[in-house]
Scaffold this active site. Sequence first.
Site, PDB file in Angstrom:
ATOM      1  N   CYS A 168       3.139  -2.920   4.232  1.00  0.00           N
ATOM      2  CA  CYS A 168       2.438  -1.675   4.206  1.00  0.00           C
ATOM      3  C   CYS A 168       3.208  -0.970   5.408  1.00  0.00           C
ATOM      4  O   CYS A 168       4.374  -1.077   5.528  1.00  0.00           O
ATOM      5  CB  CYS A 168       1.072  -2.212   4.787  1.00  0.00           C
ATOM      6  SG  CYS A 168       1.047  -3.120   6.420  1.00  0.00           S
TER       7      CYS A 168
ATOM      8  N   ASP B  27       0.836  -1.216   0.066  1.00  0.00           N
ATOM      9  CA  ASP B  27      -0.118  -0.047  -0.001  1.00  0.00           C
ATOM     10  C   ASP B  27       0.872   1.267  -0.095  1.00  0.00           C
ATOM     11  O   ASP B  27       2.194   1.114  -0.321  1.00  0.00           O
ATOM     12  CB  ASP B  27      -0.936  -0.079   0.989  1.00  0.00           C
ATOM     13  CG  ASP B  27      -0.463   0.174   2.510  1.00  0.00           C
ATOM     14  OD1 ASP B  27       0.976   0.433   2.738  1.00  0.00           O
ATOM     15  OD2 ASP B  27      -1.200   0.506   3.361  1.00  0.00           O
TER      16      ASP B  27
ATOM     17  N   THR C 184       3.287  -0.792   8.440  1.00  0.00           N
ATOM     18  CA  THR C 184       3.724  -1.559   9.827  1.00  0.00           C
ATOM     19  C   THR C 184       4.194  -3.079   9.337  1.00  0.00           C
ATOM     20  O   THR C 184       4.860  -3.828   9.960  1.00  0.00           O
ATOM     21  CB  THR C 184       3.098  -1.620  10.939  1.00  0.00           C
ATOM     22  OG1 THR C 184       1.682  -1.995  10.536  1.00  0.00           O
ATOM     23  CG2 THR C 184       3.085  -0.319  11.592  1.00  0.00           C
TER      24      THR C 184
ATOM     25  N   HIS D 238      11.024 -23.063  10.041  1.00  0.00           N
ATOM     26  CA  HIS D 238       9.961 -23.601  10.992  1.00  0.00           C
ATOM     27  C   HIS D 238       8.446 -23.667  10.329  1.00  0.00           C
ATOM     28  O   HIS D 238       7.559 -24.492  10.467  1.00  0.00           O
ATOM     29  CB  HIS D 238      10.031 -22.957  12.211  1.00  0.00           C
ATOM     30  CG  HIS D 238      10.944 -23.362  13.343  1.00  0.00           C
ATOM     31  ND1 HIS D 238      11.388 -23.234  14.438  1.00  0.00           N
ATOM     32  CD2 HIS D 238      12.310 -24.094  12.735  1.00  0.00           C
ATOM     33  CE1 HIS D 238      12.463 -23.637  14.833  1.00  0.00           C
ATOM     34  NE2 HIS D 238      13.309 -24.034  13.737  1.00  0.00           N
TER      35      HIS D 238
ATOM     36  N   HIS E 101       7.962 -29.997  11.925  1.00  0.00           N
ATOM     37  CA  HIS E 101       7.368 -28.637  11.721  1.00  0.00           C
ATOM     38  C   HIS E 101       5.925 -29.227  10.722  1.00  0.00           C
ATOM     39  O   HIS E 101       5.019 -28.377  10.499  1.00  0.00           O
ATOM     40  CB  HIS E 101       8.114 -27.794  10.875  1.00  0.00           C
ATOM     41  CG  HIS E 101       9.244 -27.349  11.928  1.00  0.00           C
ATOM     42  ND1 HIS E 101       9.099 -26.634  13.051  1.00  0.00           N
ATOM     43  CD2 HIS E 101      10.504 -27.635  11.691  1.00  0.00           C
ATOM     44  CE1 HIS E 101      10.433 -26.626  13.532  1.00  0.00           C
ATOM     45  NE2 HIS E 101      11.276 -26.931  12.781  1.00  0.00           N
TER      46      HIS E 101
HETATM   47  C1  RB5 Z   1      -1.468   3.136   6.167  1.00  0.00           C
HETATM   48  O1  RB5 Z   1      -1.672   4.474   6.642  1.00  0.00           O
HETATM   49  C2  RB5 Z   1      -1.385   2.182   7.332  1.00  0.00           C
HETATM   50  O2  RB5 Z   1      -2.182   1.960   8.179  1.00  0.00           O
HETATM   51  C3  RB5 Z   1      -0.992   0.754   6.661  1.00  0.00           C
HETATM   52  O3  RB5 Z   1      -0.087   1.098   5.781  1.00  0.00           O
HETATM   53  C4  RB5 Z   1      -0.432  -0.262   7.513  1.00  0.00           C
HETATM   54  O4  RB5 Z   1       0.494  -0.036   8.345  1.00  0.00           O
HETATM   55  C5  RB5 Z   1      -1.703  -1.187   8.123  1.00  0.00           C
HETATM   56  O5  RB5 Z   1      -1.357  -1.877   8.978  1.00  0.00           O
END
Ligand code: RB5
Length: 143
Positions: free
Chosen positions: A67, A10, A69, A100, A135
Amino acid sequence: MKKNILISCDHGGFYLKEQIVEYLLKKSFKIIDLGPKDPSSVDYPDYSNILVDKMRKNIDYIGILLCGTGIGMSIASNRHSHIRAALCSDKDMARLSRQHNDANVLVIGGRTTSLNSAKKIIDVFLSTEFEKGRHIKRLKKIS
Ligand code: RB5
């Protein structure tokens, strides 16, 4: 390990995704960039689903999702039974996710991971084999 790679993200992972594509192309991997093509705001489940659907049709692919995080992409992609997505923030997690968990999707946080660290994570993820053995029964219990 299989080396045909699908990648998607994203807006939170866009710039790191672009750099990873360049890095893997230089290393002669076959990599298919599923977008987005610019950093405009998009919804991560939409881009997770594009990659998940391609992997449903071809189990030989390895996926990379980014994304901000990595958490949203992990939650979204792991809803699908053919996906074993691992959010990795260092190379030990990348190694263990392959050894694993037989992870077939690597998830990276675009806002939490440096390019240098992402390169190390990717190198380990792509070069580590599943250990099988004990595993296998654990993975069968998931699926
Ligand atoms: C976008 O702002 C952010 O929420 C997305 O990239 C992500 O971190 C969601 O888990």
